[in-house]
Design a protein around this motif. Structure first.
Motif, PDB file in Angstrom:
ATOM      1  N   GLY A 118       0.822  -1.196   0.000  1.00  0.00           N
ATOM      2  CA  GLY A 118       0.000   0.000   0.000  1.00  0.00           C
ATOM      3  C   GLY A 118       0.856   1.246   0.000  1.00  0.00           C
ATOM      4  N   ILE A 119       0.235   2.359  -0.309  1.00  0.00           N
ATOM      5  CA  ILE A 119       0.890   3.670  -0.311  1.00  0.00           C
ATOM      6  C   ILE A 119       0.348   4.461   0.875  1.00  0.00           C
ATOM      7  N   PHE A 120       1.240   5.197   1.579  1.00  0.00           N
ATOM      8  CA  PHE A 120       0.772   5.846   2.803  1.00  0.00           C
ATOM      9  C   PHE A 120       1.054   7.344   2.911  1.00  0.00           C
ATOM     10  N   VAL A 121       1.839   7.921   2.024  1.00  0.00           N
ATOM     11  CA  VAL A 121       2.084   9.361   2.141  1.00  0.00           C
ATOM     12  C   VAL A 121       2.442   9.946   0.780  1.00  0.00           C
ATOM     13  N   THR A 122       1.973  11.166   0.540  1.00  0.00           N
ATOM     14  CA  THR A 122       2.422  11.964  -0.602  1.00  0.00           C
ATOM     15  C   THR A 122       3.201  13.153  -0.053  1.00  0.00           C
ATOM     16  N   TYR A 123       4.420  13.298  -0.523  1.00  0.00           N
ATOM     17  CA  TYR A 123       5.264  14.397  -0.053  1.00  0.00           C
ATOM     18  C   TYR A 123       4.717  15.732  -0.568  1.00  0.00           C
ATOM     19  N   PRO A 124       4.698  16.744   0.280  1.00  0.00           N
ATOM     20  CA  PRO A 124       4.149  18.051  -0.122  1.00  0.00           C
ATOM     21  C   PRO A 124       5.152  18.873  -0.917  1.00  0.00           C
ATOM     22  N   PHE A 125       5.492  18.401  -2.115  1.00  0.00           N
ATOM     23  CA  PHE A 125       6.452  19.125  -2.947  1.00  0.00           C
ATOM     24  C   PHE A 125       5.804  20.357  -3.568  1.00  0.00           C
ATOM     25  N   VAL A 126       6.590  21.415  -3.631  1.00  0.00           N
ATOM     26  CA  VAL A 126       6.113  22.673  -4.211  1.00  0.00           C
ATOM     27  C   VAL A 126       7.193  23.279  -5.092  1.00  0.00           C
ATOM     28  N   ILE A 127       6.751  24.130  -6.006  1.00  0.00           N
ATOM     29  CA  ILE A 127       7.653  25.007  -6.752  1.00  0.00           C
ATOM     30  C   ILE A 127       7.446  26.393  -6.170  1.00  0.00           C
ATOM     31  N   ALA A 128       8.488  26.941  -5.530  1.00  0.00           N
ATOM     32  CA  ALA A 128       8.340  28.186  -4.766  1.00  0.00           C
ATOM     33  C   ALA A 128       9.367  29.222  -5.188  1.00  0.00           C
ATOM     34  N   THR A 129       9.018  30.476  -4.960  1.00  0.00           N
ATOM     35  CA  THR A 129       9.918  31.588  -5.236  1.00  0.00           C
ATOM     36  C   THR A 129       9.731  32.651  -4.162  1.00  0.00           C
ATOM     37  N   SER A 130      10.561  33.664  -4.176  1.00  0.00           N
ATOM     38  CA  SER A 130      10.457  34.745  -3.181  1.00  0.00           C
ATOM     39  C   SER A 130       9.190  35.564  -3.416  1.00  0.00           C
ATOM     40  N   ALA A 131       8.671  36.129  -2.325  1.00  0.00           N
ATOM     41  CA  ALA A 131       7.449  36.938  -2.421  1.00  0.00           C
ATOM     42  C   ALA A 131       7.639  38.146  -3.318  1.00  0.00           C
ATOM     43  N   ASP A 132       8.873  38.643  -3.436  1.00  0.00           N
ATOM     44  CA  ASP A 132       9.108  39.829  -4.257  1.00  0.00           C
ATOM     45  C   ASP A 132       9.563  39.498  -5.679  1.00  0.00           C
ATOM     46  N   ALA A 133       9.472  38.219  -6.062  1.00  0.00           N
ATOM     47  CA  ALA A 133       9.832  37.852  -7.440  1.00  0.00           C
ATOM     48  C   ALA A 133       8.871  38.522  -8.417  1.00  0.00           C
ATOM     49  N   PRO A 134       9.341  38.870  -9.614  1.00  0.00           N
ATOM     50  CA  PRO A 134       8.499  39.580 -10.585  1.00  0.00           C
ATOM     51  C   PRO A 134       7.535  38.645 -11.340  1.00  0.00           C
ATOM     52  N   TYR A 135       7.173  37.549 -10.738  1.00  0.00           N
ATOM     53  CA  TYR A 135       6.199  36.621 -11.329  1.00  0.00           C
ATOM     54  C   TYR A 135       5.469  35.928 -10.172  1.00  0.00           C
ATOM     55  N   GLY A 136       4.200  35.661 -10.389  1.00  0.00           N
ATOM     56  CA  GLY A 136       3.400  35.060  -9.332  1.00  0.00           C
ATOM     57  C   GLY A 136       2.727  33.769  -9.729  1.00  0.00           C
ATOM     58  N   SER A 137       3.039  33.286 -10.927  1.00  0.00           N
ATOM     59  CA  SER A 137       2.478  32.029 -11.406  1.00  0.00           C
ATOM     60  C   SER A 137       3.484  31.397 -12.353  1.00  0.00           C
ATOM     61  N   LEU A 138       3.280  30.140 -12.684  1.00  0.00           N
ATOM     62  CA  LEU A 138       4.190  29.483 -13.606  1.00  0.00           C
ATOM     63  C   LEU A 138       4.136  30.116 -15.000  1.00  0.00           C
ATOM     64  N   LYS A 139       2.970  30.543 -15.403  1.00  0.00           N
ATOM     65  CA  LYS A 139       2.861  31.184 -16.716  1.00  0.00           C
ATOM     66  C   LYS A 139       3.600  32.516 -16.749  1.00  0.00           C
ATOM     67  N   GLU A 140       3.504  33.281 -15.654  1.00  0.00           N
ATOM     68  CA  GLU A 140       4.258  34.533 -15.572  1.00  0.00           C
ATOM     69  C   GLU A 140       5.754  34.254 -15.510  1.00  0.00           C
ATOM     70  N   LEU A 141       6.129  33.174 -14.803  1.00  0.00           N
ATOM     71  CA  LEU A 141       7.537  32.774 -14.764  1.00  0.00           C
ATOM     72  C   LEU A 141       8.026  32.434 -16.160  1.00  0.00           C
ATOM     73  N   ALA A 142       7.214  31.741 -16.931  1.00  0.00           N
ATOM     74  CA  ALA A 142       7.593  31.370 -18.291  1.00  0.00           C
ATOM     75  C   ALA A 142       7.871  32.605 -19.138  1.00  0.00           C
ATOM     76  N   ASP A 143       7.017  33.602 -19.030  1.00  0.00           N
ATOM     77  CA  ASP A 143       7.224  34.845 -19.788  1.00  0.00           C
ATOM     78  C   ASP A 143       8.503  35.542 -19.341  1.00  0.00           C
ATOM     79  N   TYR A 144       8.735  35.594 -18.038  1.00  0.00           N
ATOM     80  CA  TYR A 144       9.917  36.247 -17.493  1.00  0.00           C
ATOM     81  C   TYR A 144      11.185  35.523 -17.923  1.00  0.00           C
ATOM     82  N   ALA A 145      11.153  34.184 -17.886  1.00  0.00           N
ATOM     83  CA  ALA A 145      12.355  33.400 -18.164  1.00  0.00           C
ATOM     84  C   ALA A 145      12.763  33.429 -19.627  1.00  0.00           C
ATOM     85  N   LYS A 146      11.886  33.863 -20.489  1.00  0.00           N
ATOM     86  CA  LYS A 146      12.245  33.955 -21.908  1.00  0.00           C
ATOM     87  C   LYS A 146      13.254  35.072 -22.166  1.00  0.00           C
ATOM     88  N   ALA A 147      13.324  36.026 -21.233  1.00  0.00           N
ATOM     89  CA  ALA A 147      14.270  37.136 -21.394  1.00  0.00           C
ATOM     90  C   ALA A 147      15.255  37.236 -20.241  1.00  0.00           C
TER      91      ALA A 147
END
Length: 313
Positions: A118-147
């Motif tokens: 049986g399976i008993f736990v799912t690890y609470p993995f996250v993708i996180a960044t600083s609160a003052d990062a110039p992106y607040g979602s993965l889609k915004e991160l994608a736009d930012y990372a292109k430049a």
């Protein structure tokens, strides 16, 4: 005549001893729960709870044996595979062991020698960044990372959450500027500027949760401490993966032995201390039975194949 009588008596004693061994009720000697990682993380803590409850229920010693390695969880799993199929060695393995293990070139894991209890736990993995990062979602991160170059920190490229994070970049049309593994991905990792984004577990950043943004959780459901954070699968359905941990035994282990281990594990996962661990860490604690676990493994294999193809392109 006396010699013949002695032979008959010796034979009878041997037969009785054999019957006694055959009928010995499991468990009658110490049971080891093999965790192929260092002590202290969720799989280790919960496996220790199971071992404690097993010992209390059946009156035999039961303990976690940690088998960490530079090769990830695979050498420890391979070592467990060499043990007899008698229920005295139980594997406590992450999803990588059954999904990736048979492909890593370790003979003991191919063909895969274990079956899930049986399976008993799912690890609470996250993708996180600083609160003052110039992106607040993965889609915004994608736009930012292109430049702009964005540095990603993770616990190891072999882990499924890391693979999913690599694939997310491909899916969203950007590349990580740099990426590196690190043993400690916590509040300081972002505050120091070592990494712009980290792929970590929520408990590592709980002390500074007000200073970070959760771009996505790599789980199969919401995390209690950040219930509004989107799952990665809600953003990219092809990436519906999560890092879970389950109990495994050798395929030839008798059903009655499996049932005894499962009975304890189910009780442990519904215990107050397991629920408290879930509340304190954000871990998803539950019990998924053997049939559901086997289906999960097959589903994860298909998803990982898609992720590997995405990363390769």
């Amino acid at each position: 005549m006396q010699r013949l009588l002695g032979i008959l008596l010796a034979g009878a004693a041997t037969a009785l001893l054999s019957v006694g061994v055959a009928n010995a009720e499991y468990p009658e000697k110490p049971v080891s729960f093999i965790v192929p990682f260092p002590p202290g993380d969720l799989e280790d803590v919960l496996s220790r709870m199971i071992a404690e409850d097993f010992q209390a229920k059946y009156g035999v010693a039961a303990a976690v044996v940690n088998k960490p390695s530079d090769g990830g969880p695979f050498p420890g799993a391979a070592e467990a595979a060499a043990a007899p199929a008698d229920g005295y060695t139980v594997g406590s393995f992450v999803v990588d062991v059954p999904v990736v293990g048979p492909e890593v070139g370790i003979p003991a894991l191919n063909p895969f020698p274990f079956e899930p209890l049986g399976i008993f736990v799912t690890y609470p993995f996250v993708i996180a960044t600083s609160a003052d990062a110039p992106y607040g979602s993965l889609k915004e991160l994608a736009d930012y990372a292109k430049a702009n170059k964005v540095a990603l920190g993770h616990f190891g490229s072999f882990l499924l959450p890391t693979q999913a994070t690599f694939a997310a970049a491909k899916q969203l049309g950007f590349e990580w500027g740099t990426e590196a593994s690190n043993d400690a991905l916590d509040c300081n990792s972002l505050a120091s500027g070592d990494f712009d984004v980290i792929n970590t577990t929520i408990q590592q950043i709980l002390p500074c949760l007000d200073k970070v943004k959760i771009l996505a959780t790599i789980t199969d459901g919401p995390i209690s401490v950040v219930p509004d954070a989107p799952t990665l699968a809600s953003i990219a359905p092809e990436l519906n993966v999560a890092l879970w941990n389950g109990l495994f035994v050798h395929k030839d282990t008798p059903a009655d032995i499996r049932d005894k281990i499962v009975a304890v594990a189910k009780e442990t996962m519904s215990s107050e201390r397991a629920r408290k661990l879930s509340a304190d860490t954000g871990a998803l604690v539950y019990w998924k039975d053997a049939q559901a676990a086997a289906s999960q493994i097959e589903s994860d294999k298909a998803t990982i194949a898609k992720i590997n193809a995405m990363i390769a392109n």
